[in-house]
Design a protein around this motif. Structure first.
Motif, PDB file in Angstrom:
ATOM      1  N   ASN A 116       0.802  -1.214   0.000  1.00  0.00           N
ATOM      2  CA  ASN A 116       0.000   0.000   0.000  1.00  0.00           C
ATOM      3  C   ASN A 116       0.837   1.266   0.000  1.00  0.00           C
ATOM      4  O   ASN A 116       0.426   2.289  -0.546  1.00  0.00           O
ATOM      5  CB  ASN A 116      -0.989  -0.018   1.168  1.00  0.00           C
ATOM      6  CG  ASN A 116      -2.186  -0.868   0.855  1.00  0.00           C
ATOM      7  OD1 ASN A 116      -3.145  -0.404   0.246  1.00  0.00           O
ATOM      8  ND2 ASN A 116      -2.130  -2.140   1.220  1.00  0.00           N
ATOM      9  N   LEU A 120       0.434   4.104  -2.835  1.00  0.00           N
ATOM     10  CA  LEU A 120       0.306   5.520  -2.502  1.00  0.00           C
ATOM     11  C   LEU A 120       1.296   6.360  -3.307  1.00  0.00           C
ATOM     12  O   LEU A 120       0.930   7.365  -3.921  1.00  0.00           O
ATOM     13  CB  LEU A 120       0.535   5.731  -1.003  1.00  0.00           C
ATOM     14  CG  LEU A 120       0.604   7.181  -0.533  1.00  0.00           C
ATOM     15  CD1 LEU A 120      -0.753   7.858  -0.688  1.00  0.00           C
ATOM     16  CD2 LEU A 120       1.072   7.241   0.914  1.00  0.00           C
ATOM     17  N   LYS A 123       0.622   5.567  -7.396  1.00  0.00           N
ATOM     18  CA  LYS A 123      -0.695   5.769  -8.013  1.00  0.00           C
ATOM     19  C   LYS A 123      -1.588   6.750  -7.266  1.00  0.00           C
ATOM     20  O   LYS A 123      -2.662   7.092  -7.730  1.00  0.00           O
ATOM     21  CB  LYS A 123      -1.410   4.426  -8.136  1.00  0.00           C
ATOM     22  CG  LYS A 123      -0.648   3.439  -9.005  1.00  0.00           C
ATOM     23  CD  LYS A 123      -1.310   2.087  -8.995  1.00  0.00           C
ATOM     24  CE  LYS A 123      -0.485   1.089  -9.790  1.00  0.00           C
ATOM     25  NZ  LYS A 123      -1.004  -0.262  -9.677  1.00  0.00           N
ATOM     26  N   GLY A 124      -1.172   7.168  -6.089  1.00  0.00           N
ATOM     27  CA  GLY A 124      -1.950   8.149  -5.338  1.00  0.00           C
ATOM     28  C   GLY A 124      -2.792   7.539  -4.238  1.00  0.00           C
ATOM     29  O   GLY A 124      -2.966   6.315  -4.171  1.00  0.00           O
ATOM     30  N   PRO A 125      -3.338   8.383  -3.348  1.00  0.00           N
ATOM     31  CA  PRO A 125      -4.058   7.906  -2.161  1.00  0.00           C
ATOM     32  C   PRO A 125      -5.333   7.120  -2.464  1.00  0.00           C
ATOM     33  O   PRO A 125      -5.757   6.301  -1.653  1.00  0.00           O
ATOM     34  CB  PRO A 125      -4.366   9.187  -1.388  1.00  0.00           C
ATOM     35  CG  PRO A 125      -4.240  10.294  -2.371  1.00  0.00           C
ATOM     36  CD  PRO A 125      -3.256   9.842  -3.394  1.00  0.00           C
ATOM     37  N   ASN A 126      -5.939   7.344  -3.605  1.00  0.00           N
ATOM     38  CA  ASN A 126      -7.158   6.608  -3.932  1.00  0.00           C
ATOM     39  C   ASN A 126      -6.898   5.129  -4.217  1.00  0.00           C
ATOM     40  O   ASN A 126      -7.844   4.346  -4.294  1.00  0.00           O
ATOM     41  CB  ASN A 126      -7.876   7.234  -5.130  1.00  0.00           C
ATOM     42  CG  ASN A 126      -8.490   8.578  -4.770  1.00  0.00           C
ATOM     43  OD1 ASN A 126      -8.771   8.833  -3.604  1.00  0.00           O
ATOM     44  ND2 ASN A 126      -8.687   9.429  -5.759  1.00  0.00           N
ATOM     45  N   ARG A 127      -5.640   4.770  -4.386  1.00  0.00           N
ATOM     46  CA  ARG A 127      -5.297   3.369  -4.674  1.00  0.00           C
ATOM     47  C   ARG A 127      -4.874   2.600  -3.420  1.00  0.00           C
ATOM     48  O   ARG A 127      -4.542   1.423  -3.489  1.00  0.00           O
ATOM     49  CB  ARG A 127      -4.169   3.299  -5.717  1.00  0.00           C
ATOM     50  CG  ARG A 127      -4.549   3.867  -7.064  1.00  0.00           C
ATOM     51  CD  ARG A 127      -5.871   3.310  -7.594  1.00  0.00           C
ATOM     52  NE  ARG A 127      -5.827   1.884  -7.742  1.00  0.00           N
ATOM     53  CZ  ARG A 127      -5.799   1.237  -8.894  1.00  0.00           C
ATOM     54  NH1 ARG A 127      -5.853   1.908 -10.014  1.00  0.00           N
ATOM     55  NH2 ARG A 127      -5.742  -0.075  -8.927  1.00  0.00           N
ATOM     56  N   SER A 129      -5.649   0.528  -0.304  1.00  0.00           N
ATOM     57  CA  SER A 129      -6.776  -0.359  -0.001  1.00  0.00           C
ATOM     58  C   SER A 129      -7.485   0.049   1.288  1.00  0.00           C
ATOM     59  O   SER A 129      -6.840   0.348   2.297  1.00  0.00           O
ATOM     60  CB  SER A 129      -6.277  -1.795   0.150  1.00  0.00           C
ATOM     61  OG  SER A 129      -7.294  -2.626   0.660  1.00  0.00           O
ATOM     62  N   PRO A 130      -8.825   0.012   1.278  1.00  0.00           N
ATOM     63  CA  PRO A 130      -9.548   0.275   2.520  1.00  0.00           C
ATOM     64  C   PRO A 130      -9.331  -0.838   3.548  1.00  0.00           C
ATOM     65  O   PRO A 130      -9.626  -0.662   4.722  1.00  0.00           O
ATOM     66  CB  PRO A 130     -11.017   0.334   2.073  1.00  0.00           C
ATOM     67  CG  PRO A 130     -11.063  -0.405   0.782  1.00  0.00           C
ATOM     68  CD  PRO A 130      -9.718  -0.237   0.148  1.00  0.00           C
TER      69      PRO A 130
END
Length: 198
Positions: A116, A120, A123-127, A129-130
């Protein structure tokens, strides 16, 4: 003082899966150390490790669950299932409030954290995983096994580096002696053969 006994054993190790395979490998003097195959270690100073090989998490977890959980949880779930089978433990008949889980881990789901972090940065924070936090925190092996077994008694994640597993077993012993639990599934889980941890 209450008497405490070990009634079942499970093993997910670099020299064998299950207590019989593990014990036979010990008797034969097998070595579980070899060249790292889980990632490209060619640029690392350390190129060897004691990896658990030929492990299929889908023997113990369904495909979706295996994909969204860290390898350390795969090992903990498999070992716990082995213990329950070896002990012939009828989990459904237990008082769930007196059934505990103490599993130690020094690093928890470190591969999830590494993956993760790369997501980050690249690819950025939207990638991210929750599921990152539930997959990587060190108490997850104990919590995950407790959820799977419906154990609602004492739950602890002992984090004392290389002594985590043994320390966990000692704490489980004390918990049963005190009368806080009747049954505790205890041990340790680690999956730290990763680019950062190695």
């Amino acid at each position: 003082m209450r008497r405490v006994v070990i009634t079942g054993v499970g093993a997910v190790t670099p020299i064998g899966l299950g207590k019989n395979e593990f014990w036979e490998a010990l008797e034969e003097g097998k070595n579980g150390v070899g060249y790292i195959s889980l990632f490209d270690a060619s640029s690392h100073v350390t190129k060897i490790a004691a990896e658990v090989k030929n492990f299929d998490p889908e023997i113990w977890l369904d495909k979706k669950e295996a994909r969204r959980t860290d390898r350390v949880l795969h090992f903990a779930a498999a070992a716990a299932d082995m213990v329950i089978e070896d002990a012939a433990l009828d989990v459904d008949s237990l008082d769930k409030n007196m059934f505990g889980v103490y599993i130690g881990s020094g690093e928890g789901g470190i591969s999830t954290l590494e993956d993760n972090f790369h997501a980050l940065i690249e690819k950025g924070p939207n990638r991210v995983s929750p599921f990152m936090v539930p997959m990587m925190i060190t108490n997850m092996p104990a919590a995950y096994v407790a959820i799977r077994c419906q154990a609602k008694g004492p739950n602890m994640a002992v984090v004392t580096a290389c002594a985590s597993s043994l320390n966990s077993m000692g704490e489980a012993f004390n918990c049963i002696v005190r009368g806080d639990a009747d049954v505790i599934l205890t041990g340790g889980a680690e999956a730290a053969v990763t680019p950062v941890a190695t």
